[in-house]
Design a protein around this motif. Structure first.
Motif, PDB file in Angstrom:
ATOM      1  N   VAL A   1      -3.223   3.132   0.707  1.00  0.00           N
ATOM      2  CA  VAL A   1      -2.563   2.288  -0.296  1.00  0.00           C
ATOM      3  C   VAL A   1      -3.326   2.366  -1.618  1.00  0.00           C
ATOM      4  O   VAL A   1      -2.733   2.579  -2.684  1.00  0.00           O
ATOM      5  N   LEU A   2      -4.630   2.197  -1.569  1.00  0.00           N
ATOM      6  CA  LEU A   2      -5.428   2.202  -2.794  1.00  0.00           C
ATOM      7  C   LEU A   2      -5.358   3.546  -3.518  1.00  0.00           C
ATOM      8  O   LEU A   2      -5.114   3.584  -4.737  1.00  0.00           O
ATOM      9  N   ILE A   3      -5.537   4.625  -2.798  1.00  0.00           N
ATOM     10  CA  ILE A   3      -5.469   5.949  -3.428  1.00  0.00           C
ATOM     11  C   ILE A   3      -4.082   6.185  -4.018  1.00  0.00           C
ATOM     12  O   ILE A   3      -3.944   6.664  -5.152  1.00  0.00           O
ATOM     13  N   GLY A   4      -3.063   5.813  -3.268  1.00  0.00           N
ATOM     14  CA  GLY A   4      -1.697   5.967  -3.766  1.00  0.00           C
ATOM     15  C   GLY A   4      -1.440   5.165  -5.023  1.00  0.00           C
ATOM     16  O   GLY A   4      -0.808   5.642  -5.971  1.00  0.00           O
ATOM     17  N   ARG A   5      -1.952   3.927  -5.058  1.00  0.00           N
ATOM     18  CA  ARG A   5      -1.739   3.079  -6.230  1.00  0.00           C
ATOM     19  C   ARG A   5      -2.501   3.593  -7.451  1.00  0.00           C
ATOM     20  O   ARG A   5      -2.003   3.543  -8.570  1.00  0.00           O
ATOM     21  N   ILE A   6      -3.699   4.098  -7.248  1.00  0.00           N
ATOM     22  CA  ILE A   6      -4.458   4.669  -8.371  1.00  0.00           C
ATOM     23  C   ILE A   6      -3.741   5.893  -8.923  1.00  0.00           C
ATOM     24  O   ILE A   6      -3.544   6.023 -10.135  1.00  0.00           O
ATOM     25  N   LEU A   7      -3.324   6.782  -8.025  1.00  0.00           N
ATOM     26  CA  LEU A   7      -2.587   7.971  -8.465  1.00  0.00           C
ATOM     27  C   LEU A   7      -1.272   7.595  -9.131  1.00  0.00           C
ATOM     28  O   LEU A   7      -0.875   8.202 -10.130  1.00  0.00           O
ATOM     29  N   HIS A   8      -0.600   6.594  -8.587  1.00  0.00           N
ATOM     30  CA  HIS A   8       0.660   6.139  -9.162  1.00  0.00           C
ATOM     31  C   HIS A   8       0.468   5.739 -10.623  1.00  0.00           C
ATOM     32  O   HIS A   8       1.240   6.137 -11.498  1.00  0.00           O
TER      33      HIS A   8
ATOM     34  N   ILE B   1       4.083   6.971  -0.837  1.00  0.00           N
ATOM     35  CA  ILE B   1       2.843   7.126  -0.068  1.00  0.00           C
ATOM     36  C   ILE B   1       2.077   5.809  -0.012  1.00  0.00           C
ATOM     37  O   ILE B   1       1.514   5.452   1.020  1.00  0.00           O
ATOM     38  N   ALA B   2       2.070   5.065  -1.105  1.00  0.00           N
ATOM     39  CA  ALA B   2       1.316   3.810  -1.161  1.00  0.00           C
ATOM     40  C   ALA B   2       2.022   2.659  -0.457  1.00  0.00           C
ATOM     41  O   ALA B   2       1.358   1.758   0.067  1.00  0.00           O
ATOM     42  N   ILE B   3       3.329   2.665  -0.410  1.00  0.00           N
ATOM     43  CA  ILE B   3       4.054   1.551   0.206  1.00  0.00           C
ATOM     44  C   ILE B   3       4.215   1.752   1.721  1.00  0.00           C
ATOM     45  O   ILE B   3       4.302   0.770   2.474  1.00  0.00           O
ATOM     46  N   ALA B   4       4.227   2.996   2.166  1.00  0.00           N
ATOM     47  CA  ALA B   4       4.436   3.285   3.587  1.00  0.00           C
ATOM     48  C   ALA B   4       3.409   2.600   4.493  1.00  0.00           C
ATOM     49  O   ALA B   4       3.801   2.024   5.520  1.00  0.00           O
ATOM     50  N   PRO B   5       2.121   2.608   4.170  1.00  0.00           N
ATOM     51  CA  PRO B   5       1.169   1.920   5.054  1.00  0.00           C
ATOM     52  C   PRO B   5       1.417   0.415   5.151  1.00  0.00           C
ATOM     53  O   PRO B   5       1.142  -0.189   6.190  1.00  0.00           O
ATOM     54  N   CYS B   6       1.951  -0.179   4.098  1.00  0.00           N
ATOM     55  CA  CYS B   6       2.270  -1.611   4.147  1.00  0.00           C
ATOM     56  C   CYS B   6       3.362  -1.862   5.179  1.00  0.00           C
ATOM     57  O   CYS B   6       3.265  -2.801   5.985  1.00  0.00           O
ATOM     58  N   PHE B   7       4.374  -1.010   5.169  1.00  0.00           N
ATOM     59  CA  PHE B   7       5.439  -1.157   6.163  1.00  0.00           C
ATOM     60  C   PHE B   7       4.934  -0.832   7.569  1.00  0.00           C
ATOM     61  O   PHE B   7       5.387  -1.421   8.545  1.00  0.00           O
ATOM     62  N   TYR B   8       3.985   0.091   7.662  1.00  0.00           N
ATOM     63  CA  TYR B   8       3.352   0.377   8.951  1.00  0.00           C
ATOM     64  C   TYR B   8       2.681  -0.890   9.499  1.00  0.00           C
ATOM     65  O   TYR B   8       2.831  -1.212  10.680  1.00  0.00           O
ATOM     66  N   LEU B   9       1.952  -1.591   8.655  1.00  0.00           N
ATOM     67  CA  LEU B   9       1.271  -2.810   9.104  1.00  0.00           C
ATOM     68  C   LEU B   9       2.271  -3.861   9.573  1.00  0.00           C
ATOM     69  O   LEU B   9       2.085  -4.487  10.616  1.00  0.00           O
ATOM     70  N   PHE B  10       3.347  -4.050   8.806  1.00  0.00           N
ATOM     71  CA  PHE B  10       4.389  -4.982   9.237  1.00  0.00           C
ATOM     72  C   PHE B  10       4.984  -4.540  10.573  1.00  0.00           C
ATOM     73  O   PHE B  10       5.202  -5.355  11.467  1.00  0.00           O
ATOM     74  N   TYR B  11       5.251  -3.255  10.698  1.00  0.00           N
ATOM     75  CA  TYR B  11       5.833  -2.724  11.925  1.00  0.00           C
ATOM     76  C   TYR B  11       4.953  -3.027  13.134  1.00  0.00           C
ATOM     77  O   TYR B  11       5.440  -3.477  14.169  1.00  0.00           O
ATOM     78  N   VAL B  12       3.656  -2.756  13.011  1.00  0.00           N
ATOM     79  CA  VAL B  12       2.737  -2.982  14.129  1.00  0.00           C
ATOM     80  C   VAL B  12       2.724  -4.454  14.532  1.00  0.00           C
ATOM     81  O   VAL B  12       2.804  -4.790  15.719  1.00  0.00           O
ATOM     82  N   VAL B  13       2.645  -5.337  13.552  1.00  0.00           N
ATOM     83  CA  VAL B  13       2.615  -6.777  13.851  1.00  0.00           C
ATOM     84  C   VAL B  13       3.924  -7.212  14.515  1.00  0.00           C
ATOM     85  O   VAL B  13       3.908  -7.899  15.537  1.00  0.00           O
ATOM     86  N   ILE B  14       5.042  -6.794  13.960  1.00  0.00           N
ATOM     87  CA  ILE B  14       6.339  -7.185  14.519  1.00  0.00           C
ATOM     88  C   ILE B  14       6.526  -6.584  15.914  1.00  0.00           C
ATOM     89  O   ILE B  14       7.026  -7.266  16.825  1.00  0.00           O
ATOM     90  N   ALA B  15       6.109  -5.344  16.110  1.00  0.00           N
ATOM     91  CA  ALA B  15       6.270  -4.684  17.414  1.00  0.00           C
ATOM     92  C   ALA B  15       5.478  -5.394  18.498  1.00  0.00           C
ATOM     93  O   ALA B  15       5.968  -5.575  19.617  1.00  0.00           O
ATOM     94  N   VAL B  16       4.275  -5.834  18.172  1.00  0.00           N
ATOM     95  CA  VAL B  16       3.453  -6.542  19.168  1.00  0.00           C
ATOM     96  C   VAL B  16       4.100  -7.875  19.534  1.00  0.00           C
ATOM     97  O   VAL B  16       4.148  -8.243  20.704  1.00  0.00           O
ATOM     98  N   PHE B  17       4.610  -8.598  18.549  1.00  0.00           N
ATOM     99  CA  PHE B  17       5.229  -9.879  18.828  1.00  0.00           C
ATOM    100  C   PHE B  17       6.567  -9.732  19.539  1.00  0.00           C
ATOM    101  O   PHE B  17       6.989 -10.600  20.268  1.00  0.00           O
TER     102      PHE B  17
END
Length: 134
Positions: free
Chosen positions: A90-97, A115-131
């Motif tokens: 996320v950080l590298i993507g935002r700096i490059l952006h 590239i920078a937003i995809a990891p954020c959705f990954y984190l949401f996905y993991v949390v939602i999938a576990v619940f």
């Protein structure tokens, strides 16, 4: 978690960096910074100055998404396997952006946005999938 928090701090700083850049271009284009009507002056900027303002606005929006994703991780209490890696992407993507925004390289800028937003959705996905399983 430490790296994710450091990234959060860095993402908080990025919009202010673009504010400084736009301030420079306001002084360059208009001769001074209009502190009484800064938004009206910003709307009149062109070129790199206008792109710096747009990059600042986009940085605030990206900060909100990353913050929400990180909050979801913290609230879930999960130990996310690739949290540090996701945060760094996320950080590298935002700096490059931001750099690509200033350079007016729109297609590469859009790619780094994804590239920078995809990891954020990954984190949401993991949390939602576990619940969803529990």
């Amino acid at each position: 978690m430490k790296i994710a928090i450091i990234v959060l701090f860095c993402l908080c700083a990025i919009p202010y960096i673009f504010a400084v850049i736009s301030h420079y271009y306001r002084k360059k284009q208009f001769g001074q910074f209009d502190n009484q009507y800064p938004r009206e002056q910003a709307a009149q900027l062109n070129g790199v100055g206008a792109r710096a303002v747009a990059a600042q606005q986009n940085s605030w929006e990206a900060l909100a998404v990353y913050s929400a994703a990180l909050l979801a991780v913290v609230a879930s209490g999960l130990d996310i396997k690739y949290l540090a890696e996701a945060a760094i992407i996320v950080l590298i993507g935002r700096i490059l952006h931001g750099i690509l925004y200033l350079a007016n390289l729109d297609k590469l800028r859009s790619l780094t946005f994804v590239i920078a937003i995809a990891p954020c959705f990954y984190l949401f996905y993991v949390v939602i999938a576990v619940f969803s399983v529990g």
